[in-house]
Design an enzyme around this catalytic site. Sequence first.
Site, PDB file in Angstrom:
ATOM      1  N   HIS A   1      -2.349   7.370   2.560  1.00  0.00           N
ATOM      2  CA  HIS A   1      -2.969   6.075   2.245  1.00  0.00           C
ATOM      3  C   HIS A   1      -4.278   5.971   3.024  1.00  0.00           C
ATOM      4  O   HIS A   1      -4.344   6.303   4.208  1.00  0.00           O
ATOM      5  CB  HIS A   1      -2.021   4.940   2.631  1.00  0.00           C
ATOM      6  CG  HIS A   1      -2.628   3.581   2.503  1.00  0.00           C
ATOM      7  ND1 HIS A   1      -3.392   3.219   1.418  1.00  0.00           N
ATOM      8  CD2 HIS A   1      -2.608   2.496   3.322  1.00  0.00           C
ATOM      9  CE1 HIS A   1      -3.801   1.971   1.582  1.00  0.00           C
ATOM     10  NE2 HIS A   1      -3.342   1.514   2.729  1.00  0.00           N
TER      11      HIS A   1
ATOM     12  N   CYS B   1       0.814  -1.233   0.000  1.00  0.00           N
ATOM     13  CA  CYS B   1       0.000   0.000   0.000  1.00  0.00           C
ATOM     14  C   CYS B   1       0.840   1.272   0.000  1.00  0.00           C
ATOM     15  O   CYS B   1       0.284   2.363  -0.102  1.00  0.00           O
ATOM     16  CB  CYS B   1      -0.962  -0.011   1.169  1.00  0.00           C
ATOM     17  SG  CYS B   1      -1.978  -1.485   1.180  1.00  0.00           S
TER      18      CYS B   1
ATOM     19  N   ASN C   1     -10.291   0.560   1.770  1.00  0.00           N
ATOM     20  CA  ASN C   1      -8.847   0.514   1.531  1.00  0.00           C
ATOM     21  C   ASN C   1      -8.586  -0.182   0.200  1.00  0.00           C
ATOM     22  O   ASN C   1      -8.764  -1.388   0.076  1.00  0.00           O
ATOM     23  CB  ASN C   1      -8.175  -0.241   2.686  1.00  0.00           C
ATOM     24  CG  ASN C   1      -6.671  -0.360   2.510  1.00  0.00           C
ATOM     25  OD1 ASN C   1      -6.135  -0.119   1.436  1.00  0.00           O
ATOM     26  ND2 ASN C   1      -5.994  -0.743   3.577  1.00  0.00           N
TER      27      ASN C   1
HETATM   28  N1  ACO Z   1     -16.828  -5.790  13.682  1.00  0.00           N
HETATM   29  C1  ACO Z   1     -16.921  -5.915  15.003  1.00  0.00           C
HETATM   30  N2  ACO Z   1     -15.885  -6.236  15.793  1.00  0.00           N
HETATM   31  C2  ACO Z   1     -14.702  -6.435  15.182  1.00  0.00           C
HETATM   32  C3  ACO Z   1     -14.525  -6.323  13.799  1.00  0.00           C
HETATM   33  C4  ACO Z   1     -15.643  -6.001  13.030  1.00  0.00           C
HETATM   34  N3  ACO Z   1     -15.594  -5.860  11.679  1.00  0.00           N
HETATM   35  N4  ACO Z   1     -13.230  -6.576  13.502  1.00  0.00           N
HETATM   36  C5  ACO Z   1     -12.615  -6.834  14.659  1.00  0.00           C
HETATM   37  N5  ACO Z   1     -13.503  -6.757  15.692  1.00  0.00           N
HETATM   38  C6  ACO Z   1     -13.288  -6.963  17.111  1.00  0.00           C
HETATM   39  C7  ACO Z   1     -12.045  -7.770  17.412  1.00  0.00           C
HETATM   40  O1  ACO Z   1     -12.303  -9.138  17.267  1.00  0.00           O
HETATM   41  C8  ACO Z   1     -11.773  -7.368  18.839  1.00  0.00           C
HETATM   42  O2  ACO Z   1     -12.572  -8.131  19.685  1.00  0.00           O
HETATM   43  P1  ACO Z   1     -11.989  -8.674  21.108  1.00  0.00           P
HETATM   44  O3  ACO Z   1     -11.651  -7.420  21.867  1.00  0.00           O
HETATM   45  O4  ACO Z   1     -13.108  -9.450  21.626  1.00  0.00           O
HETATM   46  O5  ACO Z   1     -10.771  -9.468  20.735  1.00  0.00           O
HETATM   47  C9  ACO Z   1     -12.264  -5.937  18.910  1.00  0.00           C
HETATM   48  O6  ACO Z   1     -13.089  -5.731  17.749  1.00  0.00           O
HETATM   49  C10 ACO Z   1     -11.149  -4.920  18.902  1.00  0.00           C
HETATM   50  O7  ACO Z   1     -10.213  -5.299  17.920  1.00  0.00           O
HETATM   51  P2  ACO Z   1      -8.985  -4.424  17.544  1.00  0.00           P
HETATM   52  O8  ACO Z   1      -8.189  -5.131  16.498  1.00  0.00           O
HETATM   53  O9  ACO Z   1      -8.283  -3.943  18.768  1.00  0.00           O
HETATM   54  O10 ACO Z   1      -9.767  -3.184  16.914  1.00  0.00           O
HETATM   55  P3  ACO Z   1      -9.167  -1.871  16.386  1.00  0.00           P
HETATM   56  O11 ACO Z   1      -9.824  -0.736  17.010  1.00  0.00           O
HETATM   57  O12 ACO Z   1      -7.675  -1.918  16.373  1.00  0.00           O
HETATM   58  O13 ACO Z   1      -9.655  -1.881  14.867  1.00  0.00           O
HETATM   59  C11 ACO Z   1      -8.757  -2.396  12.735  1.00  0.00           C
HETATM   60  C12 ACO Z   1      -9.314  -2.961  14.032  1.00  0.00           C
HETATM   61  C13 ACO Z   1      -9.844  -1.590  12.068  1.00  0.00           C
HETATM   62  C14 ACO Z   1      -8.350  -3.565  11.830  1.00  0.00           C
HETATM   63  C15 ACO Z   1      -7.543  -1.498  13.041  1.00  0.00           C
HETATM   64  O14 ACO Z   1      -6.677  -2.158  13.911  1.00  0.00           O
HETATM   65  C16 ACO Z   1      -6.806  -1.079  11.833  1.00  0.00           C
HETATM   66  O15 ACO Z   1      -7.317  -0.376  10.978  1.00  0.00           O
HETATM   67  N6  ACO Z   1      -5.507  -1.474  11.723  1.00  0.00           N
HETATM   68  C17 ACO Z   1      -4.698  -1.117  10.623  1.00  0.00           C
HETATM   69  C18 ACO Z   1      -5.056  -1.973   9.480  1.00  0.00           C
HETATM   70  C19 ACO Z   1      -4.477  -1.464   8.206  1.00  0.00           C
HETATM   71  O16 ACO Z   1      -4.218  -0.314   8.020  1.00  0.00           O
HETATM   72  N7  ACO Z   1      -4.280  -2.404   7.299  1.00  0.00           N
HETATM   73  C20 ACO Z   1      -3.839  -2.123   6.005  1.00  0.00           C
HETATM   74  C21 ACO Z   1      -2.383  -1.875   5.938  1.00  0.00           C
HETATM   75  S1  ACO Z   1      -1.654  -2.042   4.409  1.00  0.00           S
HETATM   76  C22 ACO Z   1      -2.781  -2.366   3.315  1.00  0.00           C
HETATM   77  O17 ACO Z   1      -3.514  -1.468   3.037  1.00  0.00           O
HETATM   78  C23 ACO Z   1      -2.925  -3.696   2.709  1.00  0.00           C
END
Ligand code: ACO
Length: 311
Positions: A236, A109, A266
Amino acid sequence: MSGSVISGWGSALPEKVVTNAEFEARLDTSDAWIVERTGIRERRFGGTTSSLAIEAGAAAIEKAGLEPGQIDLLVLSTTTPDKTVPATSSTVHAQLGCSGAAFDLNAACAGYVYALVTADAMLSAGPGFRRALVIGSDTLSTITDMEDRSTAVLFADGAGAVVLEHREEAEPLVLASDLGLDGSLLPILYCEHGGYMKMEGREVFRRAVRATVESADKVLRAAGVSPDEIALFVPHQANLRIIDAMVQRLGLAPERSAIVLDTTGNTSSASVPLALTAAADAGRLAPGDLILFSGFGAGMTWASAVVRWGA
Ligand code: ACO
């Protein structure tokens, strides 16, 4: 003095709109969770990497007032090539009718910023290349497990492109750039051949904020530019909370961010050019404006550049 200018731009999104409500109906998730945790409301699924790239590339060439045969360098940033061999850029090159060289570039990305900096360097290197088409195109829906709520709601499809033209009288396009990688972080985000994206979201989030802020700070210093001189910040489009954290830590003006992820999700390589194109179409850029580009992705890669808008 000589340099390149961005003389055209274009984008392509598949027709099929997928709202958060559609995931809510079949996965253990909710519209409220997705909007609050990511900023995404809907995204587009469909097309192929080459078909989206061709549509965006054709629009950028037309906007530049050029014929495809006048393009002598095509750089396609993608992580989802149509085939293993040949490069997807060869399909795009043939169907658009470009001249000269073409290659794919994969820096996940961060790829579009890598591609922009690479194409500009090749145009600046000598008389070999005069006009480059720089495309970012990805179809992440094809490598996403639609039963996995932690990734299914994030990733989507699209393409964006710009035309760079080398001109003797132009100032340099890229004032400063920083391209980086920490390969030891491969396990936090990867996709095997024929498999689906695997991601440790929280860890990617933490690392992304740190790496992108350090990298952007480095290029601002190298360019001798203060945050308030940046007319447009084009990050990004992965998560609105990552963008907000960057804006806050770098001291950028929040209203100067280019944001499209609420409607695109994304789209990997396409996210930066989609955001740039939307801002340009909305009349948010004037000649001479300074743009801060930022990307991060699997690898883990990151990239930043301060670029002068010259169109
Ligand atoms: N709906 C509801 N709950 C969810 C979902 C969903 N879609 N996805 C995850 N959860 C839950 C998890 O299971 C977790 O539950 P638990 O506490 O019982 O274990 C809870 O929500 C919190 O999870 P976190 O991972 O801490 O949530 P966070 O606030 O970090 O958000 C997210 C998750 C959106 C994936 C975030 O971490 C993020 O955006 N990270 C960066 C990802 C990224 O940028 N990726 C791309 C990089 S490069 C590329 O583009 C390919």
